[in-house]
Enzyme design. Structure first.
Site, PDB file in Angstrom:
ATOM      1  N   HIS A 136      36.935  50.097  54.143  1.00  6.34           N
ATOM      2  CA  HIS A 136      36.739  49.208  53.241  1.00  6.34           C
ATOM      3  C   HIS A 136      35.978  48.134  53.662  1.00  6.34           C
ATOM      4  O   HIS A 136      36.438  47.799  54.349  1.00  6.34           O
ATOM      5  CB  HIS A 136      38.622  49.592  52.429  1.00  6.34           C
ATOM      6  CG  HIS A 136      38.776  50.434  51.385  1.00  6.34           C
ATOM      7  ND1 HIS A 136      39.279  52.223  51.552  1.00  6.34           N
ATOM      8  CD2 HIS A 136      38.912  50.906  50.631  1.00  6.34           C
ATOM      9  CE1 HIS A 136      39.963  52.641  51.268  1.00  6.34           C
ATOM     10  NE2 HIS A 136      39.095  51.999  50.115  1.00  6.34           N
ATOM     11  N   LYS A 140      40.345  43.357  51.270  1.00  5.56           N
ATOM     12  CA  LYS A 140      40.903  44.585  50.959  1.00  5.56           C
ATOM     13  C   LYS A 140      42.767  44.578  51.689  1.00  5.56           C
ATOM     14  O   LYS A 140      42.206  43.904  53.069  1.00  5.56           O
ATOM     15  CB  LYS A 140      40.699  46.119  51.233  1.00  5.56           C
ATOM     16  CG  LYS A 140      41.880  46.998  50.875  1.00  5.56           C
ATOM     17  CD  LYS A 140      41.060  48.886  51.151  1.00  5.56           C
ATOM     18  CE  LYS A 140      42.724  49.317  50.113  1.00  5.56           C
ATOM     19  NZ  LYS A 140      43.190  49.030  48.942  1.00  5.56           N
TER      20      LYS A 140
HETATM   21  P1  NAD Z   1      41.561  41.352  43.671  1.00  4.66           P
HETATM   22  O1  NAD Z   1      42.053  40.500  44.306  1.00  4.66           O
HETATM   23  O2  NAD Z   1      40.258  42.057  43.498  1.00  4.66           O
HETATM   24  O3  NAD Z   1      42.057  41.201  41.884  1.00  4.66           O
HETATM   25  C1  NAD Z   1      42.770  40.983  42.026  1.00  4.66           C
HETATM   26  C2  NAD Z   1      43.041  40.136  41.052  1.00  4.66           C
HETATM   27  O4  NAD Z   1      45.202  40.311  40.478  1.00  4.66           O
HETATM   28  C3  NAD Z   1      42.896  38.778  40.882  1.00  4.66           C
HETATM   29  O5  NAD Z   1      42.532  38.562  39.952  1.00  4.66           O
HETATM   30  C4  NAD Z   1      44.567  38.013  41.504  1.00  4.66           C
HETATM   31  O6  NAD Z   1      44.583  36.520  40.903  1.00  4.66           O
HETATM   32  C5  NAD Z   1      45.762  38.852  40.403  1.00  4.66           C
HETATM   33  N1  NAD Z   1      47.006  38.816  40.464  1.00  4.66           N
HETATM   34  C6  NAD Z   1      46.672  38.546  42.137  1.00  4.66           C
HETATM   35  N2  NAD Z   1      48.354  38.673  42.054  1.00  4.66           N
HETATM   36  C7  NAD Z   1      48.881  38.060  40.364  1.00  4.66           C
HETATM   37  C8  NAD Z   1      50.253  38.054  39.740  1.00  4.66           C
HETATM   38  N3  NAD Z   1      51.196  38.284  40.227  1.00  4.66           N
HETATM   39  N4  NAD Z   1      49.775  37.659  38.328  1.00  4.66           N
HETATM   40  C9  NAD Z   1      48.463  37.758  37.578  1.00  4.66           C
HETATM   41  N5  NAD Z   1      47.920  38.279  38.681  1.00  4.66           N
HETATM   42  C10 NAD Z   1      47.394  38.488  39.488  1.00  4.66           C
HETATM   43  O7  NAD Z   1      41.542  42.939  43.995  1.00  4.66           O
HETATM   44  P2  NAD Z   1      40.627  44.116  43.892  1.00  4.66           P
HETATM   45  O8  NAD Z   1      39.323  44.871  44.167  1.00  4.66           O
HETATM   46  O9  NAD Z   1      40.388  43.977  41.501  1.00  4.66           O
HETATM   47  O10 NAD Z   1      42.148  45.295  43.879  1.00  4.66           O
HETATM   48  C11 NAD Z   1      42.672  45.329  42.784  1.00  4.66           C
HETATM   49  C12 NAD Z   1      44.353  46.600  43.042  1.00  4.66           C
HETATM   50  O11 NAD Z   1      43.204  47.342  42.802  1.00  4.66           O
HETATM   51  C13 NAD Z   1      44.138  46.734  44.879  1.00  4.66           C
HETATM   52  O12 NAD Z   1      45.344  46.905  44.889  1.00  4.66           O
HETATM   53  C14 NAD Z   1      43.355  47.584  45.544  1.00  4.66           C
HETATM   54  O13 NAD Z   1      43.379  48.244  46.684  1.00  4.66           O
HETATM   55  C15 NAD Z   1      43.134  48.566  44.432  1.00  4.66           C
HETATM   56  N6  NAD Z   1      42.256  49.450  43.994  1.00  4.66           N
HETATM   57  C16 NAD Z   1      42.683  50.582  43.866  1.00  4.66           C
HETATM   58  C17 NAD Z   1      41.439  51.552  43.070  1.00  4.66           C
HETATM   59  C18 NAD Z   1      41.798  52.867  42.372  1.00  4.66           C
HETATM   60  O14 NAD Z   1      41.050  53.206  42.472  1.00  4.66           O
HETATM   61  N7  NAD Z   1      43.442  53.023  42.159  1.00  4.66           N
HETATM   62  C19 NAD Z   1      40.578  50.434  43.053  1.00  4.66           C
HETATM   63  C20 NAD Z   1      39.736  49.905  43.907  1.00  4.66           C
HETATM   64  C21 NAD Z   1      40.753  48.686  43.692  1.00  4.66           C
END
Ligand code: NAD
Length: 234
Positions: A136, A140
Site C-alpha cells: 500500500h 497507510k
Molecule cells: P485519510 O487519512 O485520507 O482520511 C481519513 C479522514 O478521516 C481524514 O479526513 C481525517 O481527518 C478523518 N478523521 C480521522 N479521525 C477523525 C475523527 N475522530 N473524527 C472525524 N474525522 C476523523 O484515509 P483514507 O485513505 O481515506 O482511508 C480511511 C480509512 O479507510 C482507513 O482506515 C483505510 O485503511 C480505509 N480504507 C478502506 C477501504 C475499503 O475498501 N474498505 C479502501 C480504502 C481505505
C-alpha cells in the site's frame, strides 16, 4: 433519494465519495451530512445511511452517538485497524440497525475471499504454506492491512494469526494483495491489484444504497451484513 452521511469526508476516500455522489450518483442519492475532525457526529444521524472512512476512534464516537439516538441510519464502514472492542461496538449497533463492515469494497477481493474459503482447507491439509503479501501507499496507518487480515481469516478460520503476512509501504500504491500457497513441488499464487481508489468508493456507495433501500423497505430490519450477502442479492 437516499440521504447519505459521510464520516471522514475530507480524507482520500471521503473526497472521492463526495465527488462521485455529486456526479455519477446524483440522481439516486444526496450527501446530507459531511463530517470530519471537529464536526459534531450528531449531524450524521438524520440520514438513511452513514458511510465511514475515517479512523477507529471516529467510528467509536459515531457508534456511541447512535446508542442514544431515536433515529438509526444504517452504518457502512470501510475503516480498518479496528480493535476487538470496536468490532464488538459494531455488533452492538447491529442490534439497532443494519451494519456492514468491510476492509475492502472491491468485488475482486470479495470473490477472492470466497475462493479461499473453498480451497484453503484442502491445501492446508496437504501441507501447503500460505503467505499473504500486501503493498500500500506510504500514508497507510495500519499494517497488515484490514484486507490482508480478512484473507488470513478466510485461509485459516481457526488460526488466522498463524498465516505469514508481509506488508510493504511504498509510493502511492492503491492496494495490492497476493496470496501464495507454497507446496513441496509447486506454488499457487493469486493476486488482486486495485488500479484506482474509485473501485472502493463506488463499491462502498453501491453497498450503502443497498443497505438504505433495504432499511426503507423493512424499517425494523437489523443485523450484521457482509459483502457476500450484498453480492448474493444482485
Ligand atoms: P485519510 O487519512 O485520507 O482520511 C481519513 C479522514 O478521516 C481524514 O479526513 C481525517 O481527518 C478523518 N478523521 C480521522 N479521525 C477523525 C475523527 N475522530 N473524527 C472525524 N474525522 C476523523 O484515509 P483514507 O485513505 O481515506 O482511508 C480511511 C480509512 O479507510 C482507513 O482506515 C483505510 O485503511 C480505509 N480504507 C478502506 C477501504 C475499503 O475498501 N474498505 C479502501 C480504502 C481505505
Amino acid at each position: 433519494m437516499i440521504r447519505i452521511g459521510l464520516l471522514g469526508s475530507r480524507g482520500r476516500m471521503g473526497s472521492l465519495i463526495t465527488k462521485l455522489l455529486d456526479s455519477e450518483y446524483s440522481e439516486q442519492a444526496i450527501l446530507a451530512a459531511s463530517v470530519d475532525r471537529g464536526d459534531p457526529a450528531t449531524d450524521l444521524l438524520n440520514t438513511d445511511v452513514v458511510i465511514d472512512f475515517s479512523g477507529p476512534g471516529a467510528l467509536s464516537s459515531l457508534l456511541k452517538t447512535l446508542e442514544s439516538s431515536p433515529h438509526s441510519p444504517a452504518i457502512l464502514t470501510g475503516t480498518t485497524g479496528l480493535t476487538k472492542q470496536q468490532l464488538n461496538e459494531l455488533e452492538t449497533a447491529s442490534a439497532k440497525t443494519l451494519v456492514l463492515a468491510s476492509a475492502n469494497f472491491s468485488v475482486g477481493v470479495t470473490a477472492l475471499i470466497h475462493l479461499l474459503r473453498q480451497f484453503s482447507p484442502t491445501l492446508l491439509q496437504l501441507g501447503y504454506t500460505p503467505v499473504v503479501t500486501e503493498t500500500h501507499h506510504r500514508h497507510k496507518k495500519d499494517a497488515p492491512s484490514g484486507t490482508a487480515l480478512a484473507l488470513c481469516r478466510a485461509i485459516a478460520t481457526d488460526q488466522p494469526d498463524k498465516v505469514q503476512t508481509h506488508s510493504i509501504r511504498a509510493g502511492e500504491i492503491v492496494g495490492d494483495h497476493e496470496v501464495a500457497f507454497f507446496g513441496p513441488a509447486d506454488t499457487l499464487t493469486i493476486t488482486h491489484h486495485a488500479m484506482d481508489r474509485s473501485i472502493f468508493a463506488r463499491g462502498a456507495i453501491d453497498v450503502a444504497l443497498w443497505l438504505a433501500k433495504r432499511r426503507k423497505a423493512a424499517p425494523n430490519e437489523t443485523g450484521l451484513m457482509t459483502m457476500e450477502s450484498y453480492l448474493n442479492s444482485i
